[in-house]
Write a protein that holds these residues in place. Sequence first.
Motif, PDB file in Angstrom:
ATOM      1  N   VAL A   1     -10.068 -32.435 -44.637  1.00  0.00           N
ATOM      2  CA  VAL A   1      -8.972 -31.869 -44.498  1.00  0.00           C
ATOM      3  C   VAL A   1      -7.980 -32.822 -44.734  1.00  0.00           C
ATOM      4  O   VAL A   1      -7.850 -34.131 -44.349  1.00  0.00           O
ATOM      5  CB  VAL A   1      -9.036 -31.443 -43.060  1.00  0.00           C
ATOM      6  N   ASP A   2      -6.846 -32.466 -45.499  1.00  0.00           N
ATOM      7  CA  ASP A   2      -5.673 -33.191 -45.757  1.00  0.00           C
ATOM      8  C   ASP A   2      -4.633 -32.432 -45.529  1.00  0.00           C
ATOM      9  O   ASP A   2      -4.257 -31.327 -46.022  1.00  0.00           O
ATOM     10  CB  ASP A   2      -5.533 -33.513 -47.355  1.00  0.00           C
ATOM     11  N   LEU A   3      -3.947 -32.877 -44.336  1.00  0.00           N
ATOM     12  CA  LEU A   3      -2.869 -31.880 -43.781  1.00  0.00           C
ATOM     13  C   LEU A   3      -1.259 -31.952 -44.672  1.00  0.00           C
ATOM     14  O   LEU A   3      -0.504 -31.225 -44.540  1.00  0.00           O
ATOM     15  CB  LEU A   3      -2.529 -32.460 -42.407  1.00  0.00           C
ATOM     16  N   GLU A   4      -1.386 -32.935 -45.541  1.00  0.00           N
ATOM     17  CA  GLU A   4       0.094 -33.055 -46.341  1.00  0.00           C
ATOM     18  C   GLU A   4      -0.127 -31.813 -47.377  1.00  0.00           C
ATOM     19  O   GLU A   4       1.154 -31.447 -47.724  1.00  0.00           O
ATOM     20  CB  GLU A   4      -0.036 -34.375 -46.823  1.00  0.00           C
TER      21      GLU A   4
ATOM     22  N   LEU B   1       2.645 -29.002 -45.987  1.00  0.00           N
ATOM     23  CA  LEU B   1       2.017 -29.299 -44.715  1.00  0.00           C
ATOM     24  C   LEU B   1       1.110 -28.261 -44.028  1.00  0.00           C
ATOM     25  O   LEU B   1       1.277 -28.269 -42.994  1.00  0.00           O
ATOM     26  CB  LEU B   1       3.376 -29.647 -43.773  1.00  0.00           C
ATOM     27  N   ASN B   2       1.091 -27.245 -44.776  1.00  0.00           N
ATOM     28  CA  ASN B   2      -0.023 -26.268 -44.279  1.00  0.00           C
ATOM     29  C   ASN B   2      -1.576 -26.900 -44.197  1.00  0.00           C
ATOM     30  O   ASN B   2      -2.210 -26.411 -43.257  1.00  0.00           O
ATOM     31  CB  ASN B   2      -0.130 -24.949 -45.283  1.00  0.00           C
ATOM     32  N   GLY B   3      -1.705 -27.673 -44.984  1.00  0.00           N
ATOM     33  CA  GLY B   3      -2.959 -28.332 -44.941  1.00  0.00           C
ATOM     34  C   GLY B   3      -3.875 -27.530 -46.160  1.00  0.00           C
ATOM     35  O   GLY B   3      -3.606 -26.674 -46.592  1.00  0.00           O
ATOM     36  N   GLU B   4      -4.973 -28.361 -46.343  1.00  0.00           N
ATOM     37  CA  GLU B   4      -6.128 -28.122 -47.225  1.00  0.00           C
ATOM     38  C   GLU B   4      -7.346 -28.584 -46.772  1.00  0.00           C
ATOM     39  O   GLU B   4      -7.781 -29.634 -46.361  1.00  0.00           O
ATOM     40  CB  GLU B   4      -5.871 -28.756 -48.503  1.00  0.00           C
ATOM     41  N   CYS B   5      -8.419 -27.548 -46.900  1.00  0.00           N
ATOM     42  CA  CYS B   5      -9.751 -28.263 -46.443  1.00  0.00           C
ATOM     43  C   CYS B   5     -10.840 -27.870 -47.639  1.00  0.00           C
ATOM     44  O   CYS B   5     -10.650 -26.880 -48.493  1.00  0.00           O
ATOM     45  CB  CYS B   5     -10.142 -27.204 -45.120  1.00  0.00           C
ATOM     46  N   ASP B   6     -11.751 -28.624 -47.667  1.00  0.00           N
ATOM     47  CA  ASP B   6     -12.691 -28.294 -48.747  1.00  0.00           C
ATOM     48  C   ASP B   6     -14.090 -27.464 -48.568  1.00  0.00           C
ATOM     49  O   ASP B   6     -14.830 -27.373 -48.625  1.00  0.00           O
ATOM     50  CB  ASP B   6     -13.418 -29.638 -49.538  1.00  0.00           C
ATOM     51  N   CYS B   7     -13.902 -26.859 -47.155  1.00  0.00           N
ATOM     52  CA  CYS B   7     -14.804 -25.848 -46.724  1.00  0.00           C
ATOM     53  C   CYS B   7     -14.791 -24.564 -47.611  1.00  0.00           C
ATOM     54  O   CYS B   7     -13.793 -24.049 -48.194  1.00  0.00           O
ATOM     55  CB  CYS B   7     -14.821 -25.472 -45.504  1.00  0.00           C
ATOM     56  N   PRO B   8     -15.909 -23.941 -47.724  1.00  0.00           N
ATOM     57  CA  PRO B   8     -15.909 -22.594 -48.520  1.00  0.00           C
ATOM     58  C   PRO B   8     -15.023 -21.646 -47.963  1.00  0.00           C
ATOM     59  O   PRO B   8     -14.187 -20.942 -48.814  1.00  0.00           O
ATOM     60  CB  PRO B   8     -17.414 -21.995 -48.313  1.00  0.00           C
ATOM     61  N   HIS B   9     -14.752 -21.501 -46.937  1.00  0.00           N
ATOM     62  CA  HIS B   9     -13.754 -20.286 -46.207  1.00  0.00           C
ATOM     63  C   HIS B   9     -12.331 -20.542 -46.647  1.00  0.00           C
ATOM     64  O   HIS B   9     -11.704 -19.668 -47.266  1.00  0.00           O
ATOM     65  CB  HIS B   9     -13.917 -20.248 -44.811  1.00  0.00           C
ATOM     66  N   PHE B  10     -11.974 -21.895 -46.781  1.00  0.00           N
ATOM     67  CA  PHE B  10     -10.771 -22.243 -47.388  1.00  0.00           C
ATOM     68  C   PHE B  10     -10.428 -22.046 -48.699  1.00  0.00           C
ATOM     69  O   PHE B  10      -9.817 -21.359 -49.308  1.00  0.00           O
ATOM     70  CB  PHE B  10     -10.263 -23.700 -47.067  1.00  0.00           C
TER      71      PHE B  10
ATOM     72  N   CYS C   1     -12.343 -20.382 -51.096  1.00  0.00           N
ATOM     73  CA  CYS C   1     -12.567 -18.973 -51.457  1.00  0.00           C
ATOM     74  C   CYS C   1     -11.738 -17.990 -51.027  1.00  0.00           C
ATOM     75  O   CYS C   1     -11.307 -16.954 -51.697  1.00  0.00           O
ATOM     76  CB  CYS C   1     -14.129 -18.521 -51.251  1.00  0.00           C
ATOM     77  N   ARG C   2     -11.444 -18.100 -49.725  1.00  0.00           N
ATOM     78  CA  ARG C   2     -10.618 -17.056 -49.037  1.00  0.00           C
ATOM     79  C   ARG C   2      -9.119 -17.353 -48.878  1.00  0.00           C
ATOM     80  O   ARG C   2      -8.211 -16.714 -49.017  1.00  0.00           O
ATOM     81  CB  ARG C   2     -11.429 -16.442 -47.815  1.00  0.00           C
ATOM     82  N   LEU C   3      -8.616 -18.659 -48.078  1.00  0.00           N
ATOM     83  CA  LEU C   3      -7.484 -18.951 -47.784  1.00  0.00           C
ATOM     84  C   LEU C   3      -6.511 -19.478 -48.710  1.00  0.00           C
ATOM     85  O   LEU C   3      -5.485 -19.150 -48.833  1.00  0.00           O
ATOM     86  CB  LEU C   3      -7.586 -19.589 -46.425  1.00  0.00           C
ATOM     87  N   GLU C   4      -7.094 -20.183 -49.421  1.00  0.00           N
ATOM     88  CA  GLU C   4      -6.431 -20.768 -50.498  1.00  0.00           C
ATOM     89  C   GLU C   4      -5.636 -19.944 -51.692  1.00  0.00           C
ATOM     90  O   GLU C   4      -4.459 -20.086 -51.684  1.00  0.00           O
ATOM     91  CB  GLU C   4      -7.049 -21.762 -51.460  1.00  0.00           C
ATOM     92  N   PRO C   5      -6.531 -18.850 -52.123  1.00  0.00           N
ATOM     93  CA  PRO C   5      -5.872 -17.937 -52.851  1.00  0.00           C
ATOM     94  C   PRO C   5      -4.653 -17.141 -52.167  1.00  0.00           C
ATOM     95  O   PRO C   5      -3.526 -16.932 -52.739  1.00  0.00           O
ATOM     96  CB  PRO C   5      -6.997 -16.955 -53.224  1.00  0.00           C
ATOM     97  N   LEU C   6      -4.875 -16.803 -50.777  1.00  0.00           N
ATOM     98  CA  LEU C   6      -3.887 -16.253 -50.072  1.00  0.00           C
ATOM     99  C   LEU C   6      -2.668 -17.225 -49.812  1.00  0.00           C
ATOM    100  O   LEU C   6      -1.591 -16.665 -50.054  1.00  0.00           O
ATOM    101  CB  LEU C   6      -4.395 -15.821 -48.773  1.00  0.00           C
ATOM    102  N   LEU C   7      -3.008 -18.281 -49.828  1.00  0.00           N
ATOM    103  CA  LEU C   7      -1.766 -19.324 -49.476  1.00  0.00           C
ATOM    104  C   LEU C   7      -1.149 -19.268 -50.671  1.00  0.00           C
ATOM    105  O   LEU C   7       0.131 -19.359 -50.731  1.00  0.00           O
ATOM    106  CB  LEU C   7      -2.580 -20.719 -49.226  1.00  0.00           C
ATOM    107  N   LYS C   8      -1.740 -19.429 -51.921  1.00  0.00           N
ATOM    108  CA  LYS C   8      -1.044 -19.425 -53.130  1.00  0.00           C
ATOM    109  C   LYS C   8      -0.111 -18.031 -53.261  1.00  0.00           C
ATOM    110  O   LYS C   8       0.796 -18.339 -53.978  1.00  0.00           O
ATOM    111  CB  LYS C   8      -1.674 -19.611 -54.050  1.00  0.00           C
ATOM    112  N   GLU C   9      -0.805 -16.920 -53.038  1.00  0.00           N
ATOM    113  CA  GLU C   9       0.090 -15.950 -53.155  1.00  0.00           C
ATOM    114  C   GLU C   9       1.190 -15.641 -52.323  1.00  0.00           C
ATOM    115  O   GLU C   9       2.281 -15.040 -52.488  1.00  0.00           O
ATOM    116  CB  GLU C   9      -1.180 -14.895 -52.884  1.00  0.00           C
ATOM    117  N   ARG C  10       0.916 -15.905 -50.796  1.00  0.00           N
ATOM    118  CA  ARG C  10       1.995 -15.659 -49.940  1.00  0.00           C
ATOM    119  C   ARG C  10       2.715 -16.909 -49.168  1.00  0.00           C
ATOM    120  O   ARG C  10       3.725 -16.417 -48.540  1.00  0.00           O
ATOM    121  CB  ARG C  10       1.344 -14.708 -48.768  1.00  0.00           C
TER     122      ARG C  10
ATOM    123  N   ARG D   1      -4.922 -21.068 -42.586  1.00  0.00           N
ATOM    124  CA  ARG D   1      -5.617 -22.215 -42.166  1.00  0.00           C
ATOM    125  C   ARG D   1      -6.806 -21.947 -41.399  1.00  0.00           C
ATOM    126  O   ARG D   1      -6.944 -20.958 -40.592  1.00  0.00           O
ATOM    127  CB  ARG D   1      -4.616 -22.790 -41.172  1.00  0.00           C
ATOM    128  N   CYS D   2      -7.589 -22.626 -41.996  1.00  0.00           N
ATOM    129  CA  CYS D   2      -9.102 -22.564 -41.659  1.00  0.00           C
ATOM    130  C   CYS D   2      -9.249 -23.344 -39.922  1.00  0.00           C
ATOM    131  O   CYS D   2      -8.212 -23.955 -39.763  1.00  0.00           O
ATOM    132  CB  CYS D   2     -10.455 -22.866 -42.408  1.00  0.00           C
TER     133      CYS D   2
END
Length: 103
Positions: free
Chosen positions: A26-29, A33-42, A44-53, A60-61
Amino acid sequence: MKATPLEGEWFRFHVPSQEGNGTYLVDLENHDLNGECDCPHFRCRLEPLLKERGPSDATRCKHINAARNMWFDRVARMVVRCVEKQVCGNEDRKQQDQASDAS
């Protein structure tokens, strides 16, 4: 879920998988500062949502949340120590000033 800070890093953590089959980075920067994780949930699901909204609690996972909690605990303890030093230091100075004024 316990996050472990990477040595020498302020914003990067390893967070274990709940299934016990490894850890995620996990990199919180990242992402403002929302953060980023290399888990599949982030990824596949959350990162696209983050980029959209944009950043929000919903993007955040659980691994990011665990790292954020650990980070906040670390920083809060540091702030408390600094405040205590300032307050105690100020109290010592006040006592010295009062003693000087009395003489």
